[in-house]
Design a protein around this motif. Structure first.
Motif, PDB file in Angstrom:
ATOM      1  N   GLY A 146       0.573  -1.189   0.123  1.00  0.00           N
ATOM      2  CA  GLY A 146      -0.035   0.024  -0.157  1.00  0.00           C
ATOM      3  C   GLY A 146       0.955   1.254   0.008  1.00  0.00           C
ATOM      4  O   GLY A 146       0.457   2.570  -0.167  1.00  0.00           O
ATOM      5  N   ARG A 147       2.164   1.237   0.197  1.00  0.00           N
ATOM      6  CA  ARG A 147       3.001   2.282   0.120  1.00  0.00           C
ATOM      7  C   ARG A 147       3.256   2.993  -1.214  1.00  0.00           C
ATOM      8  O   ARG A 147       3.496   2.242  -2.403  1.00  0.00           O
ATOM      9  CB  ARG A 147       4.360   2.039   0.549  1.00  0.00           C
ATOM     10  CG  ARG A 147       5.202   3.417   0.935  1.00  0.00           C
ATOM     11  CD  ARG A 147       6.541   2.885   1.667  1.00  0.00           C
ATOM     12  NE  ARG A 147       7.555   3.938   1.424  1.00  0.00           N
ATOM     13  CZ  ARG A 147       8.916   3.662   2.025  1.00  0.00           C
ATOM     14  NH1 ARG A 147       9.119   3.134   2.544  1.00  0.00           N
ATOM     15  NH2 ARG A 147       9.403   4.978   1.878  1.00  0.00           N
ATOM     16  N   ARG A 148       2.972   4.185  -1.487  1.00  0.00           N
ATOM     17  CA  ARG A 148       3.218   4.997  -2.592  1.00  0.00           C
ATOM     18  C   ARG A 148       4.852   5.376  -2.627  1.00  0.00           C
ATOM     19  O   ARG A 148       5.290   5.957  -1.710  1.00  0.00           O
ATOM     20  CB  ARG A 148       2.627   6.143  -2.792  1.00  0.00           C
ATOM     21  CG  ARG A 148       1.014   6.028  -3.264  1.00  0.00           C
ATOM     22  CD  ARG A 148       0.130   7.274  -2.960  1.00  0.00           C
ATOM     23  NE  ARG A 148       0.775   8.231  -3.683  1.00  0.00           N
ATOM     24  CZ  ARG A 148       0.493   8.631  -4.944  1.00  0.00           C
ATOM     25  NH1 ARG A 148      -0.247   7.824  -5.588  1.00  0.00           N
ATOM     26  NH2 ARG A 148       1.165   9.641  -5.580  1.00  0.00           N
ATOM     27  N   THR A 149       5.341   5.010  -3.736  1.00  0.00           N
ATOM     28  CA  THR A 149       7.028   5.165  -3.778  1.00  0.00           C
ATOM     29  C   THR A 149       7.166   6.115  -4.913  1.00  0.00           C
ATOM     30  O   THR A 149       6.603   5.869  -6.094  1.00  0.00           O
ATOM     31  CB  THR A 149       7.807   3.777  -3.915  1.00  0.00           C
ATOM     32  OG1 THR A 149       7.403   3.132  -4.953  1.00  0.00           O
ATOM     33  CG2 THR A 149       7.357   3.174  -2.340  1.00  0.00           C
ATOM     34  N   PRO A 150       8.425   6.857  -5.144  1.00  0.00           N
ATOM     35  CA  PRO A 150       8.459   7.921  -6.263  1.00  0.00           C
ATOM     36  C   PRO A 150       9.170   6.646  -7.379  1.00  0.00           C
ATOM     37  O   PRO A 150      10.028   5.945  -7.132  1.00  0.00           O
ATOM     38  CB  PRO A 150       9.781   8.570  -5.702  1.00  0.00           C
ATOM     39  CG  PRO A 150      10.457   7.852  -4.571  1.00  0.00           C
ATOM     40  CD  PRO A 150       9.356   7.136  -3.935  1.00  0.00           C
TER      41      PRO A 150
END
Length: 268
Positions: A146-150
């Motif tokens: 669920g983590r948004r990463t660049p």
């Protein structure tokens, strides 16, 4: 509530800011639900269903029409759900499919490498991890799910960025690229070179670009039509996933990506 008081309430809500915005969103969603139920409807019918003035309903419909979420039959003035809804529904279906089909592939990749395997999809201007599996060597309890990463500082992000249509890719590449570590690539020219290499190699790697001590590899997942819809990769500590081992691990990720692509209907 009368239609006159509704109009006054709308103006009051606009002045209040946030609360009015929330109600506007709620009403817009209600319009979509009304059209889904009725098939088509005019402004008067929609305003009565919402319990608002016709001018309010017309403004909401105008915004939804500009976004392609509703369309209007000009001769009769009736509104119906637009192609934009199908686009959103298709994107949601793809995510569900890749989640279902990706479970065994993600677990197998984690078991094969002993590290943490992830599946990521594009979410606006970032990558979001929709699946994770830990291998035998992955003792960390960190959860990427669920983590948004660049896009520019992660292996999955670089894969997703590399396969975007050129105009969209150029927009994202030329904006300001935040630095997360001393190894983060923050120049458009350098990023373009890495994206070109990702397209040629069929995978991307990162070495301590998002976090010190963390390396990763990833490869593209394709839909039945060949479009890249996600990335599957492996991440782990730099002392185990050393730079010289990244190409070999990337090949394993590419095999997993090919397996998942076949599950998604891609014949290649």
């Amino acid at each position: 509530m009368s239609k006159t008081s509704d109009t006054a309430d709308d103006r009051s809500e606009e002045r209040r800011g946030g609360a009015g915005s929330v109600q506007s969103v709620d009403r817009a969603v209600s319009v979509l639900e009304i059209l889904a139920k009725l098939g088509e409807a005019g402004v008067t019918e929609i305003s009565e269903e919402l319990g608002v003035h016709k001018s309010t309903a017309f403004r909401i419909l105008g915004v939804l029409e500009n976004r392609g979420l509703v369309e209007q039959e000009r001769e009769r003035g009736k509104y119906y759900l637009g192609a934009g809804v199908l686009r959103l529904a298709g994107a949601a279906a793809i995510r569900l499919d890749i989640s279902q089909e990706g479970q065994p592939v993600c677990r197998a990749l984690a078991e094969d490498t002993g590290e943490t395997a992830n599946i990521a999809v594009l979410d606006g201007d970032a990558a979001v991890n929709i699946m994770q599996a830990r291998g035998s060597a992955a003792v960390t309890a960190y959860n990427w799910l669920g983590r948004r990463t660049p896009l520019h500082a992660t292996a999955s992000g670089k894969v997703l960025l590399a396969y975007l249509p050129a105009p969209r890719r150029d927009t994202l590449v030329t904006r300001k690229l935040p630095r997360f570590t001393e190894h983060t690539l923050t120049t458009a020219g350098g990023l373009r070179e890495q994206l070109a290499a990702a397209l040629e190699d069929g995978f991307a790697c990162t070495s301590e670009e998002l976090e010190i001590g963390l390396n990763a590899v990833a490869a593209p997942v394709r839909a039945h039509d060949g479009a890249v819809i996600g990335a599957i990769g492996v991440s782990g500590p730099a002392y185990r996933m050393e730079r010289q081992l990244l190409p070999e691990l990337a090949e394993r990720a590419a095999k997993a990506a090919a397996d998942l692509s076949r599950r998604m209907g891609y014949p290649g």
